[in-house]
Design a protein around this motif. Structure first.
Motif, PDB file in Angstrom:
ATOM      1  N   UNK A  48       0.694  -1.077  -0.132  1.00 43.56           N
ATOM      2  CA  UNK A  48       0.095   0.126  -0.012  1.00 43.56           C
ATOM      3  C   UNK A  48       0.840   1.162  -0.072  1.00 43.56           C
ATOM      4  N   UNK A  49       0.398   2.098  -0.595  1.00 47.34           N
ATOM      5  CA  UNK A  49       1.108   3.720  -0.811  1.00 47.34           C
ATOM      6  C   UNK A  49       0.025   4.693  -0.745  1.00 47.34           C
ATOM      7  N   UNK A  50       0.345   5.779   0.075  1.00 42.12           N
ATOM      8  CA  UNK A  50      -0.530   6.715   0.477  1.00 42.12           C
ATOM      9  C   UNK A  50      -0.026   8.167  -0.098  1.00 42.12           C
ATOM     10  N   UNK A 138      -4.042  -6.597  10.720  1.00 42.45           N
ATOM     11  CA  UNK A 138      -2.596  -7.555  11.477  1.00 42.45           C
ATOM     12  C   UNK A 138      -1.632  -6.887  10.533  1.00 42.45           C
ATOM     13  N   UNK A 139      -1.535  -6.692   9.039  1.00 40.58           N
ATOM     14  CA  UNK A 139      -0.641  -6.413   8.458  1.00 40.58           C
ATOM     15  C   UNK A 139       0.179  -5.022   8.922  1.00 40.58           C
ATOM     16  N   UNK A 144       4.299  -1.957  12.194  1.00 43.59           N
ATOM     17  CA  UNK A 144       4.775  -1.322  13.517  1.00 43.59           C
ATOM     18  C   UNK A 144       5.729  -2.021  14.200  1.00 43.59           C
ATOM     19  N   UNK A 145       5.489  -3.498  14.384  1.00 46.20           N
ATOM     20  CA  UNK A 145       6.559  -4.321  15.199  1.00 46.20           C
ATOM     21  C   UNK A 145       7.759  -4.352  14.663  1.00 46.20           C
ATOM     22  N   UNK A 146       7.754  -4.488  13.191  1.00 43.49           N
ATOM     23  CA  UNK A 146       9.121  -4.282  12.329  1.00 43.49           C
ATOM     24  C   UNK A 146       9.849  -2.964  12.427  1.00 43.49           C
ATOM     25  N   UNK A 147       8.896  -2.030  12.524  1.00 43.43           N
ATOM     26  CA  UNK A 147       9.382  -0.576  12.692  1.00 43.43           C
ATOM     27  C   UNK A 147       9.994  -0.443  14.117  1.00 43.43           C
ATOM     28  N   UNK A 148       9.470  -0.897  15.240  1.00 41.47           N
ATOM     29  CA  UNK A 148       9.856  -0.731  16.617  1.00 41.47           C
ATOM     30  C   UNK A 148      11.101  -1.600  16.741  1.00 41.47           C
ATOM     31  N   UNK A 149      11.137  -2.885  16.160  1.00 47.85           N
ATOM     32  CA  UNK A 149      12.429  -3.811  16.419  1.00 47.85           C
ATOM     33  C   UNK A 149      13.520  -3.264  15.534  1.00 47.85           C
ATOM     34  N   UNK A 150      13.309  -2.542  14.590  1.00 50.09           N
ATOM     35  CA  UNK A 150      14.224  -1.669  13.644  1.00 50.09           C
ATOM     36  C   UNK A 150      14.869  -0.561  14.401  1.00 50.09           C
ATOM     37  N   UNK A 151      14.074   0.351  14.943  1.00 48.38           N
ATOM     38  CA  UNK A 151      14.244   1.266  16.029  1.00 48.38           C
ATOM     39  C   UNK A 151      15.204   1.028  17.138  1.00 48.38           C
TER      40      UNK A 151
END
Length: 159
Positions: A48-50, A138-139, A144-151
């Protein structure tokens, strides 16, 4: 007559739904139709893209790419970019606005994209492709979880 009052609170309105891009490839046709052992493996990718059009109006693009493989052979590859213009008013919380753009809007576009993919696959001479519903909530949570782990990893690396 009683006056109608404007709705209070956050508002979402759909302005337009349209097919922005579509492609279909069947590189092994017509030989592939002669394969009696028809059990392809279908892979689906979702993106998706906004794009903001102004302060309250956004174009949301849902891209679905389906590929069917028989062993190492590509049976077909179909990609749809289904788009919509949404107006979102009264959302003061930017996180809530982002969540709606990433979940609610693609959920509204998905049935149109699914129909377009199914039609292209059938017009290509293949059996109907029925895509199962997608849980965009869910996606979004996974994202958000991946972003948090990366941060967290970046923070640990910086120390």
């Amino acid at each position: 007559m009683a006056e109608q009052q404007a709705p209070q609170g956050p508002q979402i309105s759909l302005q337009k739904i349209y097919l922005k891009d579509a492609s279909f490839e069947s590189p092994k046709a017509p030989m592939i139709f002669q394969d009696a052992d028809w059990k392809p493996e279908v892979n689906l990718q979702v993106n998706t893209e906004t794009t903001p059009l102004d302060d309250t109006t956004f174009e949301v693009n849902l891209t679905l790419t389906a590929s069917a493989m028989l062993g190492e052979e590509t049976v077909y590859l179909v990609e749809i970019k289904q788009a919509g213009v949404f107006t979102l008013q009264g959302f003061e919380d930017k996180k809530q606005l982002q969540q709606i753009l990433a979940t609610f809007c693609p959920s509204n576009l998905f049935p149109y994209a699914r129909e377009a993919i199914s039609g292209l696959v059938e017009k290509g001479g293949f059996p109907q492709l029925l895509l199962q519903p997608i849980n965009f909530d869910a996606l979004y949570q996974q994202h958000l979880q991946k972003l948090e782990q990366t941060q967290q990893a970046d923070t640990q690396t910086a120390h």
